[in-house]
Scaffold this active site. Sequence first.
Site, short mmCIF file in Angstrom:
data_model
loop_
_atom_site.label_atom_id
_atom_site.label_comp_id
_atom_site.label_asym_id
_atom_site.label_seq_id
_atom_site.Cartn_x
_atom_site.Cartn_y
_atom_site.Cartn_z
N ASP A 183 0.08 15.07 -9.98
CA ASP A 183 0.94 14.58 -8.91
C ASP A 183 0.82 15.56 -7.74
O ASP A 183 1.40 16.65 -7.77
CB ASP A 183 2.39 14.49 -9.39
CG ASP A 183 3.31 13.86 -8.34
OD1 ASP A 183 2.84 13.64 -7.20
OD2 ASP A 183 4.48 13.62 -8.66
N HIS A 215 -11.81 -0.86 7.50
CA HIS A 215 -12.59 -1.28 6.33
C HIS A 215 -14.03 -1.50 6.75
O HIS A 215 -14.37 -1.53 7.95
CB HIS A 215 -12.01 -2.55 5.70
CG HIS A 215 -10.83 -2.30 4.83
ND1 HIS A 215 -10.92 -1.58 3.65
CD2 HIS A 215 -9.52 -2.64 4.96
CE1 HIS A 215 -9.73 -1.50 3.09
NE2 HIS A 215 -8.86 -2.13 3.86
N ASP A 263 -19.78 0.54 3.35
CA ASP A 263 -19.18 1.40 2.34
C ASP A 263 -20.21 2.17 1.52
O ASP A 263 -20.09 3.38 1.33
CB ASP A 263 -18.33 0.57 1.38
CG ASP A 263 -16.95 0.26 1.94
OD1 ASP A 263 -16.60 0.77 3.01
OD2 ASP A 263 -16.21 -0.52 1.30
#
Length: 382
Positions: free
Chosen positions: A70, A136, A167
């Site tokens: 975390d 994106h 990508d």
Amino acid sequence: MSTTHTARNGPLTGVRVVELAGIGPGPFAAMLLADLGADVVRVDRPGGPGLGIDPARDLTNRNKRSVLVDLKAADGPATVLDLVERADVLIEGYRPGVAERLGIGPDACLARNPHLVYGRMTGWGQDGPLAPTAGHDIGYIAITGALGMIGPDPEGPPTIPANLLGDYAGGSLYLVIGVLAALQHARAHGEGQVVDAAIVDGTAHLTTMIRGMLAAGSWQDRRGTNLLDGGCPFYGVYATSDGGHMAVGALEERFYADFVRLLGLGEEAAAGRYDLARWPELREAVAKAFLGRTRQEWTEVFDGSDACVAPVLSLAEAPAHPHLAARGTFTEHEGQVQPAPAPRFSVTPGTLRTGPALPGADTAEVARDWAVPSLHPQETSA
């Protein structure tokens, strides 16, 4: 299908990589390093990335190990830095400034490990007006000119190449190239550095040859009118009688000669190759001929020839193609058919060792192997 091996013997054996979990090009780049033998430890956050994909099916996380940390907890960043101290490479795909705010940015990591290669994967890059904004693949390739040149219709919209061009080609592969180059420098000079891999940079770089052709006057800045974008009748895709398609790439003269002969076109069609004004007529003749048989029939006609014609296969069909099956281009692991590691090495082949790492499943093992007692196995969950 080929049989996979379990030994770790790729050319990157001994290289340790910390991957801060994300989505898209970062995980794919880390997978490529893992396929080549690197020990990739993915740092997952509690709750996961929220993509809705079953972690057991996420093939970009194969050949890796996972720990849960975390990063917003008081001891989270310190645990990552403990891993960094023992690593050769770190890969992160956060927006600019996020890693710094978490306390695991380049300055903190390089202070802990001066030999570290810190690989950063973003769409827009670490600076520039768009750097802090979301994006994106489709937007990244749009502004580079790459998307605008893809597609056979000059008047219609561009064709979207999934997210392969931006990508993975402009992003992941350039990150891996940069990381390996920086790793070589670190090993030769003892000096780590930051690799800023931006999808816009890599995608623009991919258009270098086309830009050279544009400057030379042999490429029009208009899609569907050029040699390689569907404008040429002997470099394109044609429908068959059963609704399938055949891909044609008969560019060179001798390959074109084989193509028109096997397709059943006459000498007049052969002459049309040199007359751009007759290309629409030639395209119509080629299209009509292909509609005369099924995809399988045309596959058999062109099989073994130099006509540069191939059937257009679906993702499901591709692994069964005789050539790909013979080479073992696809393999099967734990019931999942997937691409085998690439490229190939004669002495240190990459292997498919494990399936997708489940979040946190390897925390205890990594804590032992990397000597990082600050990892807390009791907090993990599969």
